[in-house]
Design a protein around this motif. Structure first.
Motif, short mmCIF file in Angstrom:
data_model
loop_
_atom_site.label_atom_id
_atom_site.label_comp_id
_atom_site.label_asym_id
_atom_site.label_seq_id
_atom_site.Cartn_x
_atom_site.Cartn_y
_atom_site.Cartn_z
N ASN A 1 -15.09 0.65 -0.66
CA ASN A 1 -15.11 1.18 0.71
C ASN A 1 -13.71 1.41 1.28
OD1 ASN A 1 -15.87 1.96 3.27
ND2 ASN A 1 -16.75 0.00 3.85
N PRO A 2 -12.84 0.38 1.38
CA PRO A 2 -11.50 0.64 1.91
C PRO A 2 -10.67 1.55 1.02
CG PRO A 2 -11.68 -1.62 1.14
CD PRO A 2 -13.06 -1.06 1.15
N LEU A 3 -10.86 1.47 -0.31
CA LEU A 3 -10.12 2.34 -1.22
C LEU A 3 -10.47 3.81 -0.97
CD1 LEU A 3 -10.41 0.27 -4.50
CD2 LEU A 3 -8.27 0.88 -3.37
N PHE A 4 -11.77 4.09 -0.85
CA PHE A 4 -12.20 5.46 -0.63
C PHE A 4 -11.76 5.96 0.74
CE2 PHE A 4 -15.21 8.56 1.06
CZ PHE A 4 -15.10 9.56 0.10
N GLN A 5 -11.90 5.13 1.76
CA GLN A 5 -11.50 5.58 3.09
C GLN A 5 -10.00 5.83 3.18
OE1 GLN A 5 -13.37 4.36 6.71
NE2 GLN A 5 -14.74 2.94 5.64
N ASP A 6 -9.22 5.03 2.48
CA ASP A 6 -7.77 5.27 2.43
C ASP A 6 -7.49 6.61 1.75
OD1 ASP A 6 -4.88 4.23 2.51
OD2 ASP A 6 -5.16 4.62 0.37
N TRP A 7 -8.17 6.87 0.62
CA TRP A 7 -8.03 8.15 -0.08
C TRP A 7 -8.43 9.31 0.81
CZ3 TRP A 7 -11.66 11.88 -1.27
CH2 TRP A 7 -11.31 12.83 -2.23
N LEU A 8 -9.50 9.14 1.54
CA LEU A 8 -10.02 10.18 2.42
C LEU A 8 -9.00 10.53 3.51
CD1 LEU A 8 -12.69 11.77 2.65
CD2 LEU A 8 -13.52 9.97 4.20
N GLN A 9 -8.39 9.51 4.09
CA GLN A 9 -7.39 9.75 5.14
C GLN A 9 -6.15 10.43 4.58
OE1 GLN A 9 -7.50 9.48 8.33
NE2 GLN A 9 -9.38 8.30 8.66
N ARG A 10 -5.80 10.14 3.33
CA ARG A 10 -4.61 10.74 2.73
C ARG A 10 -4.83 12.22 2.42
NH1 ARG A 10 -1.01 6.78 0.85
NH2 ARG A 10 -1.90 4.71 0.64
N HIS A 11 -6.00 12.54 1.87
CA HIS A 11 -6.23 13.89 1.35
C HIS A 11 -7.04 14.79 2.27
CE1 HIS A 11 -4.45 12.86 -2.52
NE2 HIS A 11 -5.18 11.75 -2.53
N PHE A 12 -7.91 14.21 3.09
CA PHE A 12 -8.75 15.01 3.97
C PHE A 12 -8.81 14.41 5.38
CE2 PHE A 12 -10.36 15.65 -0.35
CZ PHE A 12 -10.33 17.03 -0.44
N PRO A 13 -7.65 14.23 6.01
CA PRO A 13 -7.66 13.62 7.35
C PRO A 13 -8.43 14.43 8.38
CG PRO A 13 -5.51 14.61 6.85
CD PRO A 13 -6.30 14.62 5.58
N GLN B 1 0.84 -1.19 0.00
CA GLN B 1 0.00 0.00 0.00
C GLN B 1 0.88 1.25 0.00
OE1 GLN B 1 -2.77 -0.02 3.19
NE2 GLN B 1 -3.77 1.86 2.59
N PRO B 2 1.34 1.71 -1.17
CA PRO B 2 2.24 2.84 -1.24
C PRO B 2 1.51 4.16 -1.08
CG PRO B 2 1.73 2.09 -3.43
CD PRO B 2 1.05 1.15 -2.49
N GLU B 3 2.27 5.24 -1.06
CA GLU B 3 1.66 6.56 -1.01
C GLU B 3 1.00 6.84 -2.37
OE1 GLU B 3 1.51 8.21 1.72
OE2 GLU B 3 2.74 6.76 2.78
N SER B 4 0.33 7.98 -2.48
CA SER B 4 -0.40 8.32 -3.70
C SER B 4 0.55 8.43 -4.89
CB SER B 4 -1.13 9.65 -3.50
OG SER B 4 -2.03 9.55 -2.42
N MET B 5 0.04 8.06 -6.06
CA MET B 5 0.79 8.19 -7.31
C MET B 5 0.20 9.33 -8.12
SD MET B 5 1.36 4.35 -8.77
CE MET B 5 2.34 3.14 -7.90
N ARG B 6 1.05 10.13 -8.68
CA ARG B 6 0.59 11.22 -9.52
C ARG B 6 -0.17 10.68 -10.73
NH1 ARG B 6 1.79 16.57 -10.36
NH2 ARG B 6 1.63 17.33 -12.50
N SER C 1 -22.77 13.51 -9.57
CA SER C 1 -22.69 12.25 -8.85
C SER C 1 -21.25 11.74 -8.85
CB SER C 1 -23.58 11.20 -9.50
OG SER C 1 -24.90 11.66 -9.65
N PRO C 2 -20.82 11.18 -7.70
CA PRO C 2 -21.57 11.08 -6.46
C PRO C 2 -21.46 12.35 -5.64
CG PRO C 2 -19.45 10.06 -6.16
CD PRO C 2 -19.50 10.52 -7.59
N LEU C 3 -22.45 12.58 -4.81
CA LEU C 3 -22.39 13.67 -3.83
C LEU C 3 -21.71 13.14 -2.58
CD1 LEU C 3 -25.75 15.68 -3.89
CD2 LEU C 3 -23.47 16.51 -4.42
N ILE C 4 -20.56 13.72 -2.25
CA ILE C 4 -19.78 13.27 -1.09
C ILE C 4 -19.88 14.33 0.00
CG2 ILE C 4 -17.53 12.45 -0.29
CD1 ILE C 4 -16.79 12.03 -3.26
N PRO C 5 -20.49 14.02 1.12
CA PRO C 5 -20.65 15.02 2.19
C PRO C 5 -19.33 15.69 2.56
CG PRO C 5 -21.85 13.01 2.72
CD PRO C 5 -21.03 12.71 1.51
N PHE C 6 -19.36 17.01 2.64
CA PHE C 6 -18.24 17.84 3.08
C PHE C 6 -17.06 17.85 2.09
CE2 PHE C 6 -20.08 16.07 7.09
CZ PHE C 6 -20.80 17.20 7.44
N ILE C 7 -17.18 17.15 0.95
CA ILE C 7 -16.12 17.16 -0.06
C ILE C 7 -16.59 17.94 -1.29
CG2 ILE C 7 -14.58 15.77 -1.50
CD1 ILE C 7 -14.01 15.49 1.46
#
Length: 386
Positions: A288-300, A18-23, A250-256
């Protein structure tokens, strides 16, 4: 020893490295899919292999195209939540890399990861137009509402080179078969020579997906899709050409992106959109885990709030797959977002008239055997066929 760019393995979640984000990629995580029966984790053999693997795997992978000769191209919709009865997907996987894409788990059926593989290993159905013409030629086929590009963007980057979607639209045009299309690509403008005449006969409607007007957010949310301003220009181009065009927020993501709802609708209306719809974020299976991982990386700072709000709309769970609620959510917050959508559309004049497509114009093509027989008859005055 240099620090590894990989996070420690979390054995509570199924994953590979599970590496850091890729450009330019929505997810760098080659997450294990739900059908996998093997588990992998990092192991230090004392030769610095962990650091070597980290540096090698962290390089952005190139997109790989896997050709497939499909047995059939039409899929029948079984969900009562969706308005169309059948769909066509020219590709499997999508290079746009949208982190939230509900179709990511479909790569599991190919024994590929719904994470990085979904956006780097694209299956191209190279005989799609041929199979569609054969389906339409069958005496058992009856025209039904059809949507192009539901589980993949039919105009993702590889389409510029392969033209598979172009071939499908040519068959739809030849047979006067009505269809709708959802895309977040400006590539649809290439096929206006086919689409505009069909629009004049009430045979096509196009929806452009615009999730945000903020370029910085779009760059990490949908890294290889067209920029927001470019999508608005596509809406304008389609509208000015006489093509019925709508917008999907779509999708509507709360607070994003949810705070932008009204601004997106206003910009789309100004560009020429006539209709609009939105669907709250869905997190099926590996999304689910993919999005939550992204969320923690970009909007902790707001990750917990986002998930708490989703729980409010999904019966206390991360995801609700039930027919009747999965496309709308339920509860106070789901109703509040739906109310905002209705009021904004009413104020802007959106959705006043339903876009009606005419299925009565369908013309069945000749069976392939009859077409080939005609091709074998060469007129001596016309030279050789080659």
């Amino acid at each position: 020893m240099p620090k590894s760019s990989f996070r420690p393995v979390d054995k509570s979640r199924p994953l590979y490295l599970q590496p850091e984000s890729m450009r330019g990629r929505g997810s760098a995580w080659v997450i294990a899919h739900r059908f996998e029966n093997a588990a992998r984790e990092q192991f230090d053999d004392g030769w610095g292999s962990l650091d070597q693997t980290a540096s090698e795997e962290h390089l952005p992978p190139a997109t790989e195209i896997l050709e497939e000769r499909a047995k059939s191209i039409l899929s029948t919709n079984q969900s009562p939540d969706i308005s169309f009865e059948q769909s066509i997907n020219p590709y499997r996987g999508c290079e746009h890399g949208c982190i939230y894409c509900f179709a990511r788990p479909t790569h599991s059926y190919l024994n590929l990861s719904p994470g990085l593989d979904f956006e780097t290993k694209i299956v191209a159905k190279v005989n799609a137009a041929e199979r569609l013409r054969a389906a339409f030629a069958s005496r058992h086929y009856e025209p039904r509402s059809l949507c192009l590009g539901t589980a993949t963007d039919a105009y993702q980057p590889v389409e510029r080179r392969l033209g598979i979607t172009r071939g499908i639209v040519e068959v739809l045009s030849e047979c006067s078969h009505a269809f709708s299309l959802v895309t977040k690509s400006s590539g649809v403008e290439r096929d206006l020579d086919l689409i505009v005449p069909m629009a004049a006969q009430q045979l096509v409607s196009i929806y452009v997906s615009i999730t945000t007007l903020e370029p910085d957010l779009a760059r990490i949310l949908e890294p290889r899709a067209a920029a927001p301003h470019r999508r608005l220009r596509t809406v304008k181009t389609l509208a000015e050409a006489g093509v019925p065009v709508g917008v999907s927020v779509s999708p509507l993501i709360p607070f994003i992106n949810e705070p932008e709802l009204e601004r997106i609708l206003e910009a789309a209306t100004e560009a020429g959109a006539r209709t609009a719809f939105s669907i709250p974020l869905r997190l099926p299976w590996e999304v689910n885990p993919l999005f939550q991982d992204w969320l923690q990386r970009h909007f902790p700072d707001r990750a917990a709030r986002v998930m708490a709000r989703l729980h409010d709309m999904r019966g206390g769970k991360d995801n609700d797959a039930r027919f009747g609620t999965r496309m709308t959510g339920e509860g106070l917050w789901a109703e509040l977002m739906a109310q905002r959508m209705r009021k904004a559309c009413a104020r802007l004049g959106l959705n006043r008239e339903r876009i009606w497509l005419d299925l009565r114009r369908f013309r069945r093509p000749e069976p392939p055997s009859r077409q080939s027989a005609k091709a074998d008859k060469v007129d001596p005055g016309q030279g050789e066929l080659f």
